[in-house]
Design a protein around this motif. Structure first.
Motif, PDB file in Angstrom:
ATOM      1  N   GLU A   8       0.830  -1.209   0.000  1.00 33.62           N
ATOM      2  CA  GLU A   8       0.000   0.000   0.000  1.00 33.62           C
ATOM      3  C   GLU A   8       0.868   1.264   0.000  1.00 33.62           C
ATOM      4  O   GLU A   8       0.574   2.240  -0.687  1.00 33.62           O
ATOM      5  N   GLN A   9       1.943   1.207   0.836  1.00 26.35           N
ATOM      6  CA  GLN A   9       2.849   2.362   0.893  1.00 26.35           C
ATOM      7  C   GLN A   9       3.490   2.616  -0.472  1.00 26.35           C
ATOM      8  O   GLN A   9       3.626   3.767  -0.891  1.00 26.35           O
ATOM      9  N   ARG A  10       3.829   1.559  -1.194  1.00 30.82           N
ATOM     10  CA  ARG A  10       4.447   1.709  -2.506  1.00 30.82           C
ATOM     11  C   ARG A  10       3.468   2.341  -3.506  1.00 30.82           C
ATOM     12  O   ARG A  10       3.864   3.154  -4.355  1.00 30.82           O
ATOM     13  N   VAL A  11       2.165   1.936  -3.418  1.00 37.49           N
ATOM     14  CA  VAL A  11       1.173   2.508  -4.327  1.00 37.49           C
ATOM     15  C   VAL A  11       1.058   4.015  -4.119  1.00 37.49           C
ATOM     16  O   VAL A  11       0.973   4.805  -5.077  1.00 37.49           O
ATOM     17  N   GLU A  12       1.003   4.439  -2.834  1.00 36.83           N
ATOM     18  CA  GLU A  12       0.920   5.872  -2.556  1.00 36.83           C
ATOM     19  C   GLU A  12       2.153   6.619  -3.094  1.00 36.83           C
ATOM     20  O   GLU A  12       2.029   7.711  -3.652  1.00 36.83           O
ATOM     21  N   GLU A  13       3.324   6.000  -2.951  1.00 37.39           N
ATOM     22  CA  GLU A  13       4.536   6.639  -3.455  1.00 37.39           C
ATOM     23  C   GLU A  13       4.495   6.777  -4.976  1.00 37.39           C
ATOM     24  O   GLU A  13       4.879   7.818  -5.539  1.00 37.39           O
ATOM     25  N   ARG A  14       4.011   5.729  -5.669  1.00 40.00           N
ATOM     26  CA  ARG A  14       3.930   5.791  -7.138  1.00 40.00           C
ATOM     27  C   ARG A  14       2.940   6.855  -7.586  1.00 40.00           C
ATOM     28  O   ARG A  14       3.149   7.553  -8.587  1.00 40.00           O
ATOM     29  N   THR A  15       1.813   7.020  -6.822  1.00 40.23           N
ATOM     30  CA  THR A  15       0.820   8.035  -7.183  1.00 40.23           C
ATOM     31  C   THR A  15       1.432   9.430  -7.082  1.00 40.23           C
ATOM     32  O   THR A  15       1.239  10.280  -7.965  1.00 40.23           O
ATOM     33  N   ARG A  16       2.157   9.661  -5.983  1.00 36.98           N
ATOM     34  CA  ARG A  16       2.806  10.955  -5.833  1.00 36.98           C
ATOM     35  C   ARG A  16       3.828  11.199  -6.962  1.00 36.98           C
ATOM     36  O   ARG A  16       3.956  12.324  -7.468  1.00 36.98           O
TER      37      ARG A  16
END
Length: 762
Positions: free
Chosen positions: A390-398
């Motif tokens: 989940e943390q990786r998805v948020e980082e990719r979105t940013r």
């Protein structure tokens, strides 16, 4: 407890691998070395044989040329004697005339007899009083001089046999030169004759052959037109021969060949022929220079022996080196195999790379050492993957949001750059409608951006005569996806808002892809530059015209000096006059080339095109270059396809001959002596095809892309020594394109170059 450093099985494997590698290295190096030596020896031997043969051919050619020069000088000298006023003055006494002839005889030591006869054939006076009063009316030299034949072939002394001693134990032989002389009223009164000692030819032969005698026994033969040996070895002198080299020389060829003579000996024979010089018509002599094949090829045998011993020494050296290299290779591999065995037995061994090992062993050691640690780390990363997803998805979105902002900023910067550009920028879609129009475009054409965007580009900037072609080009692009104008710097004529035409330089490219693709066009006003170029062209034309008039006068004056208008020149002055004449001819050609290129650039070159056969044009060009080719030692030949006489095109005959002579001149310039240049004519694919094929070194790859540019010349010393203005091919290309044709070339290093011209059939 430490284990032994090397187990017996491992030791046996290392020794086996090292031995096999040593054997392989030794075998390969021996084989490759011997093969390389064989190839080099064969190439060197062939080159050396060819050099020796060409050397003999050059000796024969030099001897023939020296005979021609000597006879031409005597021919001219005797002709001048027959017109000397101080000899023909009727007031001179017999003793005074004899003194004049004696002075003439002393100017050239090979004049054995020089005298004057009356029309009845009786000798009136001779330099030493020989044969005075004797009737020589039946001698060929007397009769031929009155018939306009002023030189006779070699013959033995007849009336002078008892008066003059023999030469080196042989009877004296002469070459006759005679001219009729006239009195004060211009009426022929008799003949002035000279017997030139044949010893002159022997001295010529010695002067050429003596410097090369140290390389072996070299013999020179001078042969008459009938095949009789006039000068040569004692066993052949006076005999008739019919060798292949003689037939080639009589055909005016120069070269060499290996042939067996009547004495059963194989000779390397160089051959050449006299051709006359100036007013001297020549006597048809040929020169053969022969050398026993064993003597001639002695350097070849020495080269082979040296190559053999060198090859053996190199093979031995490489074998020793192979053994040492094999040992060096197998040593780290053995250590690595030992460590792997210990790991297989469960021991904790760190495979730390040795800094002294070669790269592959270091890489293998390091990779094996890291293998276990990598596997453990990968397992830990897999366990943590679900927790951090989940943390990786948020980082990719940013990251994506940042990238989108960067794209917007980049677009804004691009718009600012385009707007600030000094060159006009226009964006056009695939239908030709203006999408963007910067401030420089507003200043160049007078249309504001809001007026131009959404309007057809052709109606805004193109003159009426070009709009149909622009529409056709866009149609072709929409059908094929290809447009020839893209990624090229082109010059075009455009109009501004007020209808004023001016010239711009444009570069266009295709942006985006698919249906969203559009053309980005940058335009730069070059109308002022065009004015400067026009002024430059007019200046070049004026200077070229002004140069050609004095150059033509200089060239004519030098030609008259070389022809003897101011009398006989000293040798140094004659040589300098010849050099100046050649330089003036070159300057005239360069000025003519400059005028042609200026006419082509300004569009003022006139072409009178009429439908006519191409074969006569090609034959005239070939004939015009025969003298140039003969001087360079190059053979010209033609290659007419069947039915070539029926191939016709609409051409300007003079301009087409100019193209062919340019191509032939270049081919002769870069073709070695003895090789061939071929002019071809054929028909293919509805085109008339003219080709010029040479056997030169080919065109360097770095020079091929600019070979048709103005003033383009290869930078190597070989080209510079050949000279040239660098305009010939540029002029030829412009002429061919004016005829609606094309010109191109194919080349290969060491295999020559082929220039091909294609013209539409009439």
């Amino acid at each position: 407890m430490d284990t032994p450093s090397v187990s017996p099985p491992a030791a046996r494997r290392r020794r086996g691998l090292g031995a096999w590698l040593a054997l392989a290295f030794s075998s390969l190096t021996v084989i490759l070395t011997l093969l390389l030596v064989e190839v080099v020896e064969r190439a060197s031997t062939a080159y050396l044989k060819e050099s020796i043969g060409h050397g003999l051919g050059e000796l024969a050619n030099q001897t023939a040329d020296k005979l021609d020069r000597g006879m031409a000088e005597r021919y001219r000298e005797v002709g001048l004697m027959a017109r000397r006023y101080d000899l023909l003055d009727p007031r001179l006494t017999l003793a005074q005339r004899r003194q004049v002839l004696t002075d003439m005889q002393q100017t050239y030591g090979y004049y054995d007899w020089i005298g004057m006869t009356g029309l009845d054939g009786k000798v009136i006076v001779e330099a030493r009083g020989l044969l005075e009063g004797v009737d020589v009316s039946q001698r060929p030299w007397f009769r031929n001089a009155l018939d306009g034949i002023h030189v006779g072939d070699v013959h033995e002394a007849v009336k002078l046999a008892k008066l003059l001693p023999g030469e080196n134990g042989e009877p004296r032989r002469f070459v006759d030169v005679a001219f009729p002389y006239a009195g004060a009223g211009g009426v022929t009164e008799g003949v002035l004759g000279v017997h030139l000692s044949w010893q002159w030819a022997r001295d010529v032969e010695r002067s050429i052959i003596a410097p090369v005698q140290e390389r072996g026994r070299v013999q020179a033969l001078i042969v008459s037109r009938e095949g009789v040996v006039l000068l040569g070895p004692k066993g052949l002198q006076g005999k008739r021969i019919g060798t292949g080299s003689l037939r080639l020389a009589q055909g005016k060829a120069t070269g060499y060949l290996v042939e067996r003579w009547d004495d059963g000996v194989d000779y390397l024979v160089g051959y050449g022929a006299t051709v006359g010089r100036g007013l001297y018509p020549g006597l048809g002599w040929t020169v053969l220079v022969r050398q026993d094949i064993a003597d001639a090829y002695a350097p070849v045998r020495k080269l082979r022996e040296h190559a053999l011993w060198s090859g053996l020494a190199l093979a031995l050296l490489f074998s020793v080196a192979g053994v040492l290299v094999a040992r060096r290779i197998t040593r780290p591999l053995g250590a690595l195999a030992e460590s792997a065995e210990r790991l297989g037995r469960g021991e904790a061994v760190a495979l730390v790379p040795n800094a002294r090992d070669y790269f592959e062993v270091q890489a293998l050691s390091g990779t094996l050492d890291k293998l276990v640690a990598d596997l453990v780390r990968q397992r830990a990363e897999l366990r943590d993957l679900n927790a951090t997803l989940e943390q990786r998805v948020e980082e990719r979105t940013r990251d994506l949001e940042g990238a989108l902002a960067a794209v917007r900023a980049s677009g804004e910067r691009m718009s600012a750059v385009v707007e600030a550009a000094q060159d006009a920028f226009i964006a056009v879609d695939q239908r030709g409608i203006v999408l963007d129009w910067n401030g420089a475009a507003e200043r160049m054409f007078g249309w504001r951006r809001q007026e131009a965007v959404g309007w057809p580009l052709a109606e805004l900037v193109l003159p009426e005569r070009y709009r149909a072609g622009f529409a056709d080009a866009l149609h072709v692009f929409r059908q094929t996806g290809h447009l020839a104008l893209l990624e090229q710097r082109l010059e075009r004529v455009v109009i501004d808002r007020h209808g004023r035409e001016f010239t711009i330089e444009m570069t266009s490219g295709l942006a985006a892809s698919g249906t969203e693709a559009f053309f980005s066009v940058f335009l730069h006003d070059i109308s002022e530059r065009k004015k400067v170029e026009q002024m430059k062209n007019e200046f070049v034309a004026t200077v070229s015209h002004e140069l050609r008039t004095p150059l033509t006068s200089i060239q004519a004056s030098l030609a008259m000096l070389a022809d003897g208008m101011a009398g006989e020149l000293p040798p140094d002055a004659a040589r300098l006059t010849a050099i100046a004449g050649q330089s003036s001819e070159r300057l005239v050609r360069m000025v003519n080339d400059l005028l042609d290129i200026q006419k082509i650039e300004s569009g003022h070159m006139d072409f009178v095109r009429t439908a006519q056969p191409l074969l006569p044009v090609a034959e005239r060009a070939l004939g015009a270059m025969e003298g140039h080719a003969a001087k360079a030692g190059v053979v010209l030949r033609c290659d007419w396809a069947p039915g070539a006489e029926g191939i016709a095109a609409a051409i300007d005959r003079d301009r087409m001959e100019q193209v062919l002579t340019n191509l032939l001149s270049n081919a002769i310039k870069f073709t070695p002596p003895g090789r061939t240049v071929t002019l071809g004519l054929a028909q293919a694919a509805g085109k008339a095809c003219l080709s010029v094929l040479d056997e030169g070194p080919g065109i360097a790859p770095a020079f091929q892309a600019r070979i048709f540019e103005r003033f383009a010349q290869a930078d190597g010393a070989d080209s510079r020594t050949r000279g040239g203005s660098g305009l010939g091919l540029a002029i030829s290309k412009a002429i061919i394109e004016e005829h609606g044709g094309s010109i191109g070339f194919t080349t290969a290093a060491g295999q020559g170059t082929r220039f091909a011209v294609e013209l539409p059939l009439s």
